[in-house]
Write a protein that holds these residues in place. Sequence first.
Motif, short mmCIF file in Angstrom:
data_model
loop_
_atom_site.label_atom_id
_atom_site.label_comp_id
_atom_site.label_asym_id
_atom_site.label_seq_id
_atom_site.Cartn_x
_atom_site.Cartn_y
_atom_site.Cartn_z
N LYS A 154 0.84 -1.21 0.00
CA LYS A 154 0.00 0.00 0.00
C LYS A 154 0.87 1.25 0.00
N HIS A 155 2.02 1.17 0.67
CA HIS A 155 2.92 2.32 0.77
C HIS A 155 4.03 2.30 -0.27
N SER A 156 4.01 1.33 -1.18
CA SER A 156 5.06 1.22 -2.19
C SER A 156 4.86 2.22 -3.32
N LEU A 157 5.95 2.54 -3.99
CA LEU A 157 5.88 3.42 -5.15
C LEU A 157 5.12 2.75 -6.29
N ALA A 158 4.52 3.56 -7.14
CA ALA A 158 3.73 3.02 -8.25
C ALA A 158 4.05 3.73 -9.55
N ILE A 159 3.96 3.00 -10.63
CA ILE A 159 4.07 3.59 -11.96
C ILE A 159 2.76 4.31 -12.27
N ASN A 160 2.85 5.48 -12.85
CA ASN A 160 1.65 6.18 -13.30
C ASN A 160 1.26 5.62 -14.66
N THR A 161 0.34 4.69 -14.67
CA THR A 161 -0.04 4.01 -15.92
C THR A 161 -0.67 4.96 -16.92
N ASP A 162 -1.25 6.06 -16.46
CA ASP A 162 -1.87 7.01 -17.38
C ASP A 162 -0.82 7.70 -18.25
N ASP A 163 0.37 7.94 -17.69
CA ASP A 163 1.43 8.60 -18.45
C ASP A 163 1.87 7.76 -19.64
N PHE A 164 1.77 6.44 -19.50
CA PHE A 164 2.23 5.55 -20.56
C PHE A 164 1.08 4.94 -21.35
N LYS A 165 -0.13 5.41 -21.07
CA LYS A 165 -1.33 4.93 -21.76
C LYS A 165 -1.43 3.41 -21.72
N LEU A 166 -1.12 2.86 -20.53
CA LEU A 166 -1.20 1.42 -20.35
C LEU A 166 -2.63 1.02 -20.00
N ASP A 167 -3.04 -0.10 -20.53
CA ASP A 167 -4.36 -0.65 -20.22
C ASP A 167 -4.27 -1.35 -18.88
N SER A 168 -4.78 -0.73 -17.83
CA SER A 168 -4.69 -1.30 -16.49
C SER A 168 -6.08 -1.40 -15.88
N SER A 169 -6.21 -2.31 -14.91
CA SER A 169 -7.51 -2.55 -14.29
C SER A 169 -7.34 -2.75 -12.79
N SER A 170 -8.42 -2.55 -12.07
CA SER A 170 -8.41 -2.85 -10.64
C SER A 170 -8.31 -4.36 -10.46
N PRO A 171 -7.79 -4.82 -9.31
CA PRO A 171 -7.70 -6.27 -9.08
C PRO A 171 -9.03 -6.98 -9.25
N ALA A 172 -10.11 -6.38 -8.77
CA ALA A 172 -11.42 -7.04 -8.85
C ALA A 172 -11.85 -7.27 -10.29
N ALA A 173 -11.50 -6.32 -11.18
CA ALA A 173 -11.90 -6.44 -12.58
C ALA A 173 -10.94 -7.31 -13.38
N PHE A 174 -9.74 -7.52 -12.85
CA PHE A 174 -8.69 -8.18 -13.63
C PHE A 174 -8.45 -9.63 -13.22
N ILE A 175 -8.67 -9.95 -11.96
CA ILE A 175 -8.18 -11.20 -11.39
C ILE A 175 -8.71 -12.43 -12.11
N HIS A 176 -9.89 -12.34 -12.73
CA HIS A 176 -10.46 -13.51 -13.41
C HIS A 176 -9.64 -13.92 -14.63
N ARG A 177 -8.75 -13.05 -15.10
CA ARG A 177 -7.92 -13.38 -16.26
C ARG A 177 -6.82 -14.39 -15.92
N ILE A 178 -6.54 -14.56 -14.65
CA ILE A 178 -5.52 -15.53 -14.24
C ILE A 178 -6.15 -16.92 -14.33
N LYS A 179 -5.59 -17.76 -15.17
CA LYS A 179 -6.22 -19.04 -15.49
C LYS A 179 -6.09 -20.07 -14.38
N ASP A 180 -4.93 -20.16 -13.76
CA ASP A 180 -4.70 -21.17 -12.73
C ASP A 180 -5.37 -20.72 -11.43
N LYS A 181 -6.34 -21.49 -10.96
CA LYS A 181 -7.12 -21.08 -9.78
C LYS A 181 -6.26 -20.96 -8.53
N ILE A 182 -5.34 -21.89 -8.32
CA ILE A 182 -4.50 -21.85 -7.12
C ILE A 182 -3.61 -20.62 -7.15
N HIS A 183 -2.99 -20.36 -8.30
CA HIS A 183 -2.15 -19.16 -8.42
C HIS A 183 -2.98 -17.89 -8.26
#
Length: 329
Positions: A154-183
Amino acid sequence: MFKSKTKYTWEGWESSGREDWVFSVKHPCELIGVHAKLIDAQLKESEKVEYCIYSPRVSSTSTPFGLKAGESSSGICVTDKRFIISNNRHAKGTEPKVNYINFEDMLSFNIGSAMLLSWFSLEFIDLEETKRLTIIFSSNGKHHFQKALRVFKKHSLAINTDDFKLDSSSPAAFIHRIKDKIHRDYLKTLLSDHEKCILTFSCRYIWEKVLNKRSLLKRKNQVAYLTSKATVLLTNKALMIARDGVEHSIGTSVDVLNISLDKVKSVILFEENSDSEKIYKLKISFNEEVKQDMLDISFTDIDEEAKIFLNDIPSFLNFTPSLNAPWHK
């Protein structure tokens, strides 16, 4: 019920270090054994206590992933600026000790489990050298250590994804893309508030293992390369790799490596051919203040999209520090 006459809740009660469970408390003064005084003495008025854990000792001193630790009980306090960690070996002639690790000195962490055994390991900079602190604990307390690591992130530095026009998502919206359920279950517990997910892909992680070969006349070491299932997740704060162990049944042994992006100077992807298959080697070098050789991570079975993105990582490593990092205020 035991009652202490001082501000330390359990002062006067002797701890064997073999309590049955890992538990959290609101303040270090509520920790048991020597840990309460050791950690409380290190606290500064300027820092805020965010999470505290007591972890009893377990008999195991090593993990399937090569991480080792002495048999000891531990107190862990996470503030808004650092980890404060005490260890007690409960052995005659061995004094309890306390260490602290500033968030700005963190390079990476590991957390994982193999059945009833779990581990928590921090790699950090100390006097320009890299060091590691590892705690091995019962798996019934894994959720406490996961929360402690989320506080750090929470206190770590972060890349500003907007500056690089990266397609990023919140964990809740993204996590389903991880195929392996255990991982997926492991990785989602390590994503902090406001952390953004950028890319994930499945692959095979390559492990290097030294085998001892004996003959009638001599003994020699032979290097073997083994692979296991892995999932890579790139966020605006870290490169995360969940990988299965190679000596256990599938799904019973998993370790997550989290590399903080704010300490990474460069990432280079090399491609090699070996026995009719392609091997991809990710070479990570750290900032100049870190006296450490390049970190090599090897994969197979990477798709073209993942390969292109890994080659593009260097373009956004020179990011602007996030304003929520307390040591940059």
